[in-house]
Every structure is written in C-alpha cells, then in structure tokens.
Design a protein around this motif. Structure first.
Motif, PDB file in Angstrom:
ATOM      1  N   PHE A 184       0.823  -1.196   0.000  1.00  0.00           N
ATOM      2  CA  PHE A 184       0.000   0.000   0.000  1.00  0.00           C
ATOM      3  C   PHE A 184       0.858   1.247   0.000  1.00  0.00           C
ATOM      4  O   PHE A 184       0.580   2.226  -0.699  1.00  0.00           O
ATOM      5  CB  PHE A 184      -0.942   0.022   1.213  1.00  0.00           C
ATOM      6  CG  PHE A 184      -1.824   1.229   1.236  1.00  0.00           C
ATOM      7  CD1 PHE A 184      -1.526   2.333   2.019  1.00  0.00           C
ATOM      8  CD2 PHE A 184      -2.947   1.279   0.433  1.00  0.00           C
ATOM      9  CE1 PHE A 184      -2.334   3.449   2.012  1.00  0.00           C
ATOM     10  CE2 PHE A 184      -3.765   2.408   0.421  1.00  0.00           C
ATOM     11  CZ  PHE A 184      -3.450   3.492   1.217  1.00  0.00           C
TER      12      PHE A 184
ATOM     13  N   VAL B 170      -4.571  -1.245  -2.215  1.00  0.00           N
ATOM     14  CA  VAL B 170      -4.925  -2.226  -1.202  1.00  0.00           C
ATOM     15  C   VAL B 170      -4.920  -3.588  -1.887  1.00  0.00           C
ATOM     16  O   VAL B 170      -5.735  -3.842  -2.768  1.00  0.00           O
ATOM     17  CB  VAL B 170      -6.327  -1.948  -0.615  1.00  0.00           C
ATOM     18  CG1 VAL B 170      -6.713  -3.065   0.326  1.00  0.00           C
ATOM     19  CG2 VAL B 170      -6.343  -0.625   0.100  1.00  0.00           C
TER      20      VAL B 170
ATOM     21  N   LEU C  10      -5.911  -6.947  -2.362  1.00  0.00           N
ATOM     22  CA  LEU C  10      -6.894  -7.915  -1.894  1.00  0.00           C
ATOM     23  C   LEU C  10      -6.455  -9.347  -2.151  1.00  0.00           C
ATOM     24  O   LEU C  10      -7.169 -10.287  -1.793  1.00  0.00           O
ATOM     25  CB  LEU C  10      -8.248  -7.655  -2.564  1.00  0.00           C
ATOM     26  CG  LEU C  10      -8.884  -6.327  -2.162  1.00  0.00           C
ATOM     27  CD1 LEU C  10     -10.194  -6.115  -2.885  1.00  0.00           C
ATOM     28  CD2 LEU C  10      -9.119  -6.279  -0.671  1.00  0.00           C
TER      29      LEU C  10
ATOM     30  N   LEU D  47      -7.176  -7.133   6.471  1.00  0.00           N
ATOM     31  CA  LEU D  47      -7.665  -5.803   6.185  1.00  0.00           C
ATOM     32  C   LEU D  47      -8.107  -5.094   7.459  1.00  0.00           C
ATOM     33  O   LEU D  47      -7.844  -3.904   7.644  1.00  0.00           O
ATOM     34  CB  LEU D  47      -8.821  -5.870   5.183  1.00  0.00           C
ATOM     35  CG  LEU D  47      -8.402  -6.348   3.793  1.00  0.00           C
ATOM     36  CD1 LEU D  47      -9.612  -6.505   2.902  1.00  0.00           C
ATOM     37  CD2 LEU D  47      -7.408  -5.402   3.165  1.00  0.00           C
ATOM     38  N   SER D  48      -8.749  -5.852   8.346  1.00  0.00           N
ATOM     39  CA  SER D  48      -9.137  -5.227   9.607  1.00  0.00           C
ATOM     40  C   SER D  48      -7.907  -4.776  10.368  1.00  0.00           C
ATOM     41  O   SER D  48      -7.898  -3.703  10.975  1.00  0.00           O
ATOM     42  CB  SER D  48      -9.943  -6.210  10.463  1.00  0.00           C
ATOM     43  OG  SER D  48     -11.034  -6.710   9.752  1.00  0.00           O
TER      44      SER D  48
ATOM     45  N   VAL E 105      -4.939  -3.849   9.106  1.00  0.00           N
ATOM     46  CA  VAL E 105      -4.299  -2.643   8.568  1.00  0.00           C
ATOM     47  C   VAL E 105      -5.176  -1.415   8.769  1.00  0.00           C
ATOM     48  O   VAL E 105      -4.667  -0.310   8.912  1.00  0.00           O
ATOM     49  CB  VAL E 105      -3.877  -2.781   7.088  1.00  0.00           C
ATOM     50  CG1 VAL E 105      -2.802  -3.833   6.941  1.00  0.00           C
ATOM     51  CG2 VAL E 105      -5.031  -3.087   6.197  1.00  0.00           C
ATOM     52  N   VAL E 106      -6.482  -1.594   8.780  1.00  0.00           N
ATOM     53  CA  VAL E 106      -7.336  -0.435   9.060  1.00  0.00           C
ATOM     54  C   VAL E 106      -7.139   0.000  10.504  1.00  0.00           C
ATOM     55  O   VAL E 106      -7.038   1.187  10.803  1.00  0.00           O
ATOM     56  CB  VAL E 106      -8.825  -0.757   8.793  1.00  0.00           C
ATOM     57  CG1 VAL E 106      -9.711   0.350   9.306  1.00  0.00           C
ATOM     58  CG2 VAL E 106      -9.058  -0.959   7.309  1.00  0.00           C
TER      59      VAL E 106
ATOM     60  N   LEU F  20      -3.700   2.637   7.573  1.00  0.00           N
ATOM     61  CA  LEU F  20      -3.171   2.288   6.254  1.00  0.00           C
ATOM     62  C   LEU F  20      -1.835   2.979   6.015  1.00  0.00           C
ATOM     63  O   LEU F  20      -1.712   4.186   6.115  1.00  0.00           O
ATOM     64  CB  LEU F  20      -4.157   2.740   5.167  1.00  0.00           C
ATOM     65  CG  LEU F  20      -5.290   1.780   4.818  1.00  0.00           C
ATOM     66  CD1 LEU F  20      -6.259   2.451   3.890  1.00  0.00           C
ATOM     67  CD2 LEU F  20      -4.739   0.529   4.168  1.00  0.00           C
TER      68      LEU F  20
ATOM     69  N   LEU G 103     -12.982  -3.807  13.686  1.00  0.00           N
ATOM     70  CA  LEU G 103     -13.036  -2.980  12.480  1.00  0.00           C
ATOM     71  C   LEU G 103     -14.147  -1.950  12.585  1.00  0.00           C
ATOM     72  O   LEU G 103     -13.945  -0.760  12.315  1.00  0.00           O
ATOM     73  CB  LEU G 103     -13.256  -3.883  11.252  1.00  0.00           C
ATOM     74  CG  LEU G 103     -13.414  -3.174   9.901  1.00  0.00           C
ATOM     75  CD1 LEU G 103     -12.148  -2.461   9.516  1.00  0.00           C
ATOM     76  CD2 LEU G 103     -13.799  -4.170   8.821  1.00  0.00           C
TER      77      LEU G 103
ATOM     78  N   LEU H 295     -13.806   2.165  12.676  1.00  0.00           N
ATOM     79  CA  LEU H 295     -14.476   3.047  11.730  1.00  0.00           C
ATOM     80  C   LEU H 295     -15.366   4.059  12.431  1.00  0.00           C
ATOM     81  O   LEU H 295     -15.534   5.180  11.964  1.00  0.00           O
ATOM     82  CB  LEU H 295     -15.296   2.223  10.745  1.00  0.00           C
ATOM     83  CG  LEU H 295     -14.467   1.446   9.741  1.00  0.00           C
ATOM     84  CD1 LEU H 295     -15.355   0.582   8.884  1.00  0.00           C
ATOM     85  CD2 LEU H 295     -13.657   2.386   8.866  1.00  0.00           C
TER      86      LEU H 295
ATOM     87  N   PRO I 155     -11.453   6.613  12.295  1.00  0.00           N
ATOM     88  CA  PRO I 155     -11.340   5.979  10.982  1.00  0.00           C
ATOM     89  C   PRO I 155      -9.925   5.887  10.438  1.00  0.00           C
ATOM     90  O   PRO I 155      -9.646   5.021   9.616  1.00  0.00           O
ATOM     91  CB  PRO I 155     -12.197   6.867  10.074  1.00  0.00           C
ATOM     92  CG  PRO I 155     -13.130   7.552  10.985  1.00  0.00           C
ATOM     93  CD  PRO I 155     -12.436   7.709  12.281  1.00  0.00           C
TER      94      PRO I 155
ATOM     95  N   ARG J 144      -5.906  10.267   2.336  1.00  0.00           N
ATOM     96  CA  ARG J 144      -5.430  10.683   1.021  1.00  0.00           C
ATOM     97  C   ARG J 144      -6.566  11.394   0.332  1.00  0.00           C
ATOM     98  O   ARG J 144      -7.716  11.233   0.683  1.00  0.00           O
ATOM     99  CB  ARG J 144      -5.039   9.427   0.238  1.00  0.00           C
ATOM    100  CG  ARG J 144      -5.045   9.648  -1.254  1.00  0.00           C
ATOM    101  CD  ARG J 144      -4.590   8.482  -2.037  1.00  0.00           C
ATOM    102  NE  ARG J 144      -5.220   7.241  -1.690  1.00  0.00           N
ATOM    103  CZ  ARG J 144      -5.943   6.511  -2.537  1.00  0.00           C
ATOM    104  NH1 ARG J 144      -6.157   6.944  -3.743  1.00  0.00           N
ATOM    105  NH2 ARG J 144      -6.441   5.368  -2.184  1.00  0.00           N
ATOM    106  N   GLY J 145      -6.288  12.173  -0.699  1.00  0.00           N
ATOM    107  CA  GLY J 145      -7.363  12.872  -1.368  1.00  0.00           C
ATOM    108  C   GLY J 145      -7.526  14.256  -0.807  1.00  0.00           C
ATOM    109  O   GLY J 145      -8.340  15.035  -1.259  1.00  0.00           O
TER     110      GLY J 145
END
Lengths: 243, 292, 348
Positions: free
Chosen positions: B29, B35, B37, B227-228, B230-231, B235, B272, B276, B280, B289-290
């Motif tokens: 990442f 990400v 998968l 995934l849980s 890394v969240v 990330l 997770l 969130l 988050p 990001r963004g």
C-alpha cells in the motif's frame, strides 16, 4: 468598509515545520485583496485554513463577524465563502454545464428534484456564456484546456452567489491572453459586489488589480497596505530578495 | 486470571504471524497506494507450496521458506508488472481493488484445480510439542512461528533502513514524485514492493500451514482479518500494522478464551467497526489521502 | 426522456416480457431467469459502484439477506395467494434490507472508497459465517427450504421470470431517476472528487446513503425471488462471493455508471457463463475463467463497452467536423457522455 474576514493569530504546524506562524490579517468587504509572498511563506496553507480544508493548531477565523469553531468547507460555502484551487479542481467526467449546476448550493430537496432545474440551468448557461465556454456546455470538462478549466472552476464557485471568493493562483500556468480575461472577470464581478482574496505570483497583476495587498513571509504577515506602499516597503523587498 | 494470561500469550504469538502478513500488505500500500486484496490468497499459495515441499520431499516448512519466498517474490513482482502497471494513473485507484480481487480469485482457482478442495495442513513432527513456562503452556510451533516472524520483520526493518534499495522504497512511499526526481526508478520500486509483500506472504504461509488447516477458499477469512488489521493500525504504517496485528491477536484469543468460540471469529470485524466509528484513520494512520 | 429512449425501453421490455410466452423450452426460460437476476443485481450495484464510485464487494450479503428473509418467513407456511404470496411480500423484504443497508452504509461509507471496499468484503465474509452458524435461524449448512410453488409445471418459470422483469424495471427505473435528478448529479460529483463535492455543498453523505440503501434493497428483493425459485437455499450459495463478482464484472463490462451498461453486461456474460459451464463442467475452472475475463476487461476496456463505443463515435465526429477554435486536446481521458447516437444515449 466592513470587515468580511478576520484571521487572528493563526498557527499551523506539520511535523517539525511551522507553515503558518501567528498570522493575523483582515479582508474588507468590497475590496480585491492580494495575498503575496515568496515560496513557502504559507499562503496556500492559510487559504486551506481559512476555507476549512485544514484545521489550525491555534488561532481563530471570523467570517462576516461570526467566529467559526471548526471551519468546514461546506458550511463556509453556504455562508458565502468559496474558493478555487491552484490546479483547477473541476469534475472531469461531468459536462461543463453540470459542473456549474452541481455547485449551485443545495437544499435537501434538490436531491429529489430535476437534475437541471430551470433557474439553475439558466444561471449556469449565462455564466458559461459570460466566460466564453458556452460551446462546451454539453462536453465533458476533461476536454477543456487548462486555462478553460480554470475559467470553469471560477464560474462554478460563482453559482452560489458568494460574498467572498478566494482565488488560489488564478493565473498560474495560463497564457497571457487568458490572464487578461481572468482579470476582466474578476473586475466585473467585483463591480457587482463580490469581494476577492487572491493569492498570486504575477506581481504586475497584483499591483494593477489588488488594493490592499497583504505580504506574508515565513508563515506570518509582514506587511499590508496599498500596492505602492507595499512595493516600496523594505521588509517586503528583503523577504523576496533575501531568498 | 490464568486463563487470561494464557490467552494473552496465545494472542501475542498468533499476532506475530499476522504482523508479518500485514506488514507485507502495508508495504504494497505504501509503495503503490493499492490495497492488495490478493494478500490472503498469496499466503494460502505459500501454505500450499510449503505443504507440497513437505509432503513430496519432507522439507521442513521453516526451511521451505528459503524456496517459497524468492518464488513468491517473483510471482508478486510479475503480478504487479502484468496487471497493475498497465492501469492508467487516473483509473488506478478505482480499478486496483478489483484487479487484485480478480488476482485473488485467479490464485484461488489455480490452487483448487491443482490441489482440489480438501482441507490440508502440514503435519510436522513437532506439531504437538509444547513448552511449559511458569505454569503456562506455549505451543512449540506457535513459538517458532512467532520467532520467525519477529526475525523476518527485523530483517525487513534492516532492509528498509540500511540499504539503498530500502531507502528508495521509503522515499517512494513518502513522496513518489520527489523520489523519481532524485533518480529512483519508480517502476522497479513498485514491482519490488509488491514482490516483498508477496514474499512475506510466502513466509507467513509456511507458518499458517503448520498452525491451521486450509483450502483454496481460506483466503477470504484471511484477507478479512488482514484488512481489519491494517485499518486498525492505519493504512500505510508498518508499525501500525504490527501493533494492530498484536492487538487483534490478543482480542481474538481473549474472546475465544472467555466467551463462545464463534465470537472469536467475529472479533476482528467488531474491532473494524469500532475503528471506523471512533477513529477511521486507525492508530497510526496518516490523514486521508485525497486531501490537498 | 427522449422519444428514442422511450421506444428503446418499450421495445426491450416488450420483447423480454413476451419471451416466456413465445418459447416453451424450460432451459431457455431458466436462462432468462438467471440473466434477469444478474441484470437486476448489476443494475442495482451500479448505483453504488458505478454512479457513486464506491466499489461494494459485499452486495451478495444483502442478496443473501433477502433470500434468507423469504425462506425463514415461509419455511413453515404455505405459499398463499395461489403461490404469489412470496412475491407480494417482496417490498417488505426490500424495505427491511434497505434499512439494514442504511445502518451498514452509515458505518462503511464514513471513509474513502478503498476502505469501503475493505469493509464490504469483510461484511460478506461475516454474513456467510453467520449464515453457516446461526443454525436455529438459518438452518446452518443444512440449508432452509421454501414451500413448493403451486405453479403449472409446463410454465413453471414464467411467474418468476415476470417478477424479475418487474424488478429489472424497478432497478433501471431507479437508475434513470437518479441520473435525471439531483441525486445522480451529486453521486457523480462524489465519484469524481468527493472532497471538493463536499466543499461546494453537495449532500455527500445523504446521497451516498440513499444510493446504498436503495441498491441493497433491490438486491435483497432479487434474493427473495431467487430463494423461492430454487426452493432450497444453502449458505454458500445464498451468500456467495461469486455473485458479487458476477454483478461487478457485468457492470464493468457493459459500462458502469451508465443506464444500460450493467444490463448489457449481464446479457452477454450470463449466457456465456452457462454455455461454458455446460461445455466444460468443472466449477474450479470457473474461478480462473472469471478472473481472466475480469482482468482482460480491466486492462483492455476499463470504461466498459457502452462508454467506449460512445467515445469512439464522438472522436470520429469530432475529427470529421472540428471547429477551428476547439482545443486540440486528446479526449481520451473520459467516458464520453455526449448526445446523439444510440450508444451515447444508452451511455447516459
């Protein structure tokens, strides 16, 4: 003249770097205010703080007399403060007309009403006409040249009928004819009652167009006043030449 | 109390292995902003490879890593080069998720054709051995697995901090354009980053095969947990993914020890959700990001 | 809606509805049933994955929720009203799943789209585990049965087929309404640049939640019909990653974000898939084939069929009659959504 925007002791740090350091200034209603300074002086960071895209570490921002606890771009937009971005952020896959309509300011109901309401569409078409983009109304914005995108972005932030528009380097990367066009549009809108705060590097444009001019260096304000006074200010010269 | 500490020990040991898998995911990442998968599928592929080497040649899984790691490094780099590199910049964010998902499916398909769908596990001789320390039981396999993971993570750290290659990777993670300007070959770094991610999966797979029974479909469970993690960790933060893995491991073990075992499977999902809802960007995550 | 569009829609649905009356071979109508299932699913998925740009990888969970809702309710009941009762309760099933979707969406959509994908995958896995383990409710791995439908054996598939046509109309109708109202515009802005959309006052959260809830509600209803059709449902098929992959793939193939794209994708892939299954049988090769098709589409036709066609036509027209002051930009970077040709109209 009333004070439209007040920035008080704004500070913002990124890791070890203090980008904005106890910066204070005011923007008057009805003026085209310039914000200049050498690279790295913190101008864009101040923009982002004022418009709510970043949160300050300390200090306060007042718009139209109201202090904003946590400035939030959407709330500010609705209150009459809008901004453009240095790299012309428009929605590339939407056509030019939709780019304007989507910026029109939305009550909840608008989610369920016609995509292109009459009033909004007419206003948008008029703006496109004014900015010379009418031919591209139904074309994806991605097809526009860089300069045209900047014009489109400028037009779109006018859709909400703002009181103060923050322009982030409106002439960066555009050809000289477009600079003149941009200036015309700013003047025309100013005459209609919109105030501007413009970050710019084009000194000629700033001196012609803006009054007052605020100068920043190393994260804080070092001078503010009419363009001639600022031009002659030794602190300003020092900031630019001492780079 | 004894149960709690026993569970803590188990949790830390398991968490260590997940940390290895998760750090590979984080590197991918970091380098590509993708990400991956397919990380779970790569772990399972590693598990199958070690299984084959064990059943055909009697090669101990821990030793098989010497073979599977470079093999999967190549596979990972190849996957990146074939399927991710050709994506256009603007599409990459959107499509990379689906591309890696498709890759995961492809790997699952290949594995199920090759090995059929029976559950397998690596039955090493020392599988049932355990040590007793201060009244607590420590399974030998889990301990070795943990030590291996720690060693590999240490190795990873050294590579990233001390080698030129590692510096190139870190530079690309922090600022891809600047790194390129400074002469870093971003395409090589991207492929290599993916390769490293896959390599860590290979190592973790050997261990996974020892500890659990698996089949080609096991990657869904695994990727959900990864995934849980890394969240939770945030990330893009390797330290975060290690901490996240340990936390998840401990939580799962505690839940299994103190409550109905089925809830242990859901514990990662509950964590997770909690992340969130409350924070988050995770424990050590950078801001989203963004932004400008 | 343009007159051409209305005619097109009437023609399409007219032919579609006529099929089970004109044709009596069971395998054809059965193929039609599954094509419609996926067309409806892909179209519903498109609201979230195509319009809003949030690739949900967990829609199969909501399909399964609808399937189980029907099965659990009817397992000890008669299929009343001449066997139509399971259809009549569909709106309730849809509403229930939609409410569930609101709750899930509210949590899952708080972050950006890649984290959203993570949450939805995890959700899928959790849903499947729940289906396997809540034995008292779902029958666990033994599955759960619906009452047999008292339909005439010769035209058994017909009622299911027709209900699914109706659901497709709903799905496409909602999509059309979204595209032509403020919601669609908002969603497209969100997909393009969410942060900026929020900054100019677009109701980002509201639009996203609305799209998600409606999308999964429709998926749930289709799941309910499916449960009645196959009569006995098992967790690995009711909550099946392949179902998600199928609908995503079809939406991408036809053109996500467009009205007809997902439907086109379904009409191409479902028959193809059935043919391949018939020829080659082995389900494990399935996965490899799916993965391969997926990757090919992503790499070669990332916009999908309809937008690519529309774009091609626009370029040809632009090259033929370019006005002197039009910028000589390569319009290769967008999904052309102009006006005029059929492909473009369908890409709206």
């Amino acid at each position: 003249m009333t004070t439209l925007l007040e920035v008080e002791h704004l500070t913002k740090r990124f890791g070890g770097v203090t980008a904005v350091d106890d910066c204070s200034f005011t923007v008057q209603d009805g003026a085209i205010t310039g914000l200049i300074g050498p690279n790295g002086s913190g101008k864009t960071t101040v923009f982002n703080l004022v418009t709510g895209y970043l949160q300050p570490d300390s200090g306060r921002i007042l718009f139209a007399g109201r202090a904003l606890a946590r400035p939030d771009p959407a709330a500010l937009y609705r209150a009459g403060l809008s901004r453009t971005f240095q790299h012309a952020r428009i929605f590339p896959r939407l056509c030019a007309l939709d780019n304007l309509i989507v910026a029109a300011g939305h009550p909840w109901r608008s989610l369920f009403t016609r995509r292109r309401g009459h009033a909004d569409t007419n206003r948008a078409l008029a703006l496109l006409e004014e900015f010379g983009l009418a031919a591209h109304a139904e074309h994806p914005a991605a097809e526009l040249s860089y300069g045209q995108r900047k014009l489109l972005e400028f037009a779109s932030v006018l859709m909400s009928e703002p009181r103060l528009v923050l322009l982030d380097e409106p002439t960066a990367g555009v050809n000289p004819t477009l600079v003149a066009t941009m200036e015309q549009h700013i003047r025309r809108r100013h005459a209609m009652g919109i105030s501007f705060l413009i970050v710019e590097h084009d000194m000629n444009l700033v001196m012609r167009l803006c009054d007052p001019v605020i100068v920043m260096d190393r994260g804080t304000r070092i001078a503010a006043g009419p363009p001639d006074a600022v031009r002659a200010d030794p602190a300003v010269l020092d900031a630019y030449l001492g780079q | 109390m004894h149960t709690v500490i026993q569970a803590l020990i188990l949790g830390v040991l398991t968490g260590g292995v997940y940390a290895l898998m998760a750090s590979g995911q984080t590197i991918i990442f970091g380098v590509m902003k993708v990400v991956n998968l397919a990380q779970g599928a790569l772990v399972i592929a590693g598990a199958y490879l070690s299984y084959s080497l064990f059943t055909s040649f009697g090669l101990d899984p821990f030793l098989s890593i010497l073979v599977t790691t470079p093999a999967l490094f190549g596979v990972g780099a190849g996957l990146q080069w074939l399927f991710l590199r050709p994506l256009r910049e603007e599409d990459r964010a959107e499509l990379s998720l689906l591309v890696t998902f498709a890759v995961a499916l492809g790997i699952e398909g290949v594995l199920s054709v090759t090995y059929k769908t029976n559950y397998r596990t690596i039955q090493a001789g020392y599988a049932d051995r355990s040590f007793t320390v201060g009244g607590y039981q420590i399974s030998a396999v889990r301990l070795y697995a943990f030590l291996l993971s720690a060693a590999l993570l240490g190795l990873l750290y050294l590579v990233l901090q001390r080698t030129k290659f590692g510096r190139a990777i870190r530079a690309t993670v922090q600022n891809p354009e600047a790194a390129q300007l400074l002469g870093v070959n971003s395409r090589v770094v991207a492929a290599a980053g993916f390769g490293i991610g896959a390599a860590t999966a290979a190592a973790a797979g050997a261990v996974y095969g020892l500890l659990y029974s698996f089949n080609s479909g096991s990657h869904y469970d695994l990727i959900s947990r990864l995934l849980s993690i890394v969240v939770l960790g945030g990330l893009g933060s390797i330290g975060g993914s290690i901490v996240g893995a340990l936390v998840m491991g401990v939580v799962a073990a505690l839940v299994a020890a103190l409550g109905p075992p089925i809830w242990s499977d859901f514990s990662f999902f509950i964590v997770l959700l909690a992340v969130l809802l409350l924070r988050p960007r995770g424990l050590f995550g950078a801001s989203l990001r963004g932004a400008l | 809606m343009s007159r051409a569009g209305v005619i097109r829609a009437l023609l399409f649905f007219g032919l579609l509805t006529a099929l089970p009356f004109a044709v009596t071979e069971h395998w054809i109508v059965n193929l039609g049933v599954f094509t419609l299932i996926y067309a409806g699913l892909a179209s519903a998925w498109n609201l979230v994955g195509g319009l809003a740009g949030y690739p949900s990888l967990g829609h199969a969970a909501f399909f399964g929720a609808g399937a189980y809702a029907e099965a659990i309710y009817f397992q000890h009941r008669e299929a009343g009203a001449n066997g139509l009762m399971p259809f009549l309760v569909l709106p309730i099933v849809g509403a229930g799943v939609a409410v569930l979707g609101l709750a899930v969406g509210w949590i899952a959509m708080r972050t950006r789209s890649d984290v959203f994908a993570i949450v939805t995958i995890t959700l899928l896995f959790v849903a499947q585990t729940l289906a396997f383990n809540l034995n008292s409710l779902t029958g666990g791995s033994q599955g759960i049965g619906m009452p047999a439908a008292p339909f005439d054996v010769d035209t058994y598939e017909r009622p299911f087929y027709l209900v699914l046509v109706l659901l497709l109309v709903v799905s496409m109708g909602v999509t059309w309404a979204a595209l032509h109202s403020g919601v669609g515009l908002s969603l497209q802005a969100v997909a393009a640049d969410e942060e900026r959309a929020r900054g100019i006052g677009v109701h980002v959260t509201g639009a996203k939640l609305l799209a998600f809830a409606v999308s999964v509600g429709i998926a749930g209803m289709i799941g309910g019909v499916w449960a009645y059709y196959v009569s006995f449902i098992y967790p690995q098929f009711a909550v099946d990653p392949l179902v998600t992959i199928g609908m995503v793939l079809m939406a991408y193939l036809g053109g996500r974000g467009t009205l007809w794209g997902p439907v086109l994708g379904a009409f191409i892939l479902v028959p193809a898939q059935q043919y391949l299954a018939y020829q080659y049988g082995a389900t494990q090769l399935y996965l490899i084939a799916y993965a391969a098709v997926f990757l090919l589409i992503m790499l070669l036709l990332p916009r999908g069929i309809l937008p690519s066609l529309g774009h091609l036509l626009r370029r040809r027209r632009a090259a033929a009659g370019r006005s002197p002051d039009e910028p000589a930009q390569d319009p290769a970077d967008h999904a052309g959504a102009g006006t005029g040709t059929v492909a473009e109209e369908m890409a709206r």
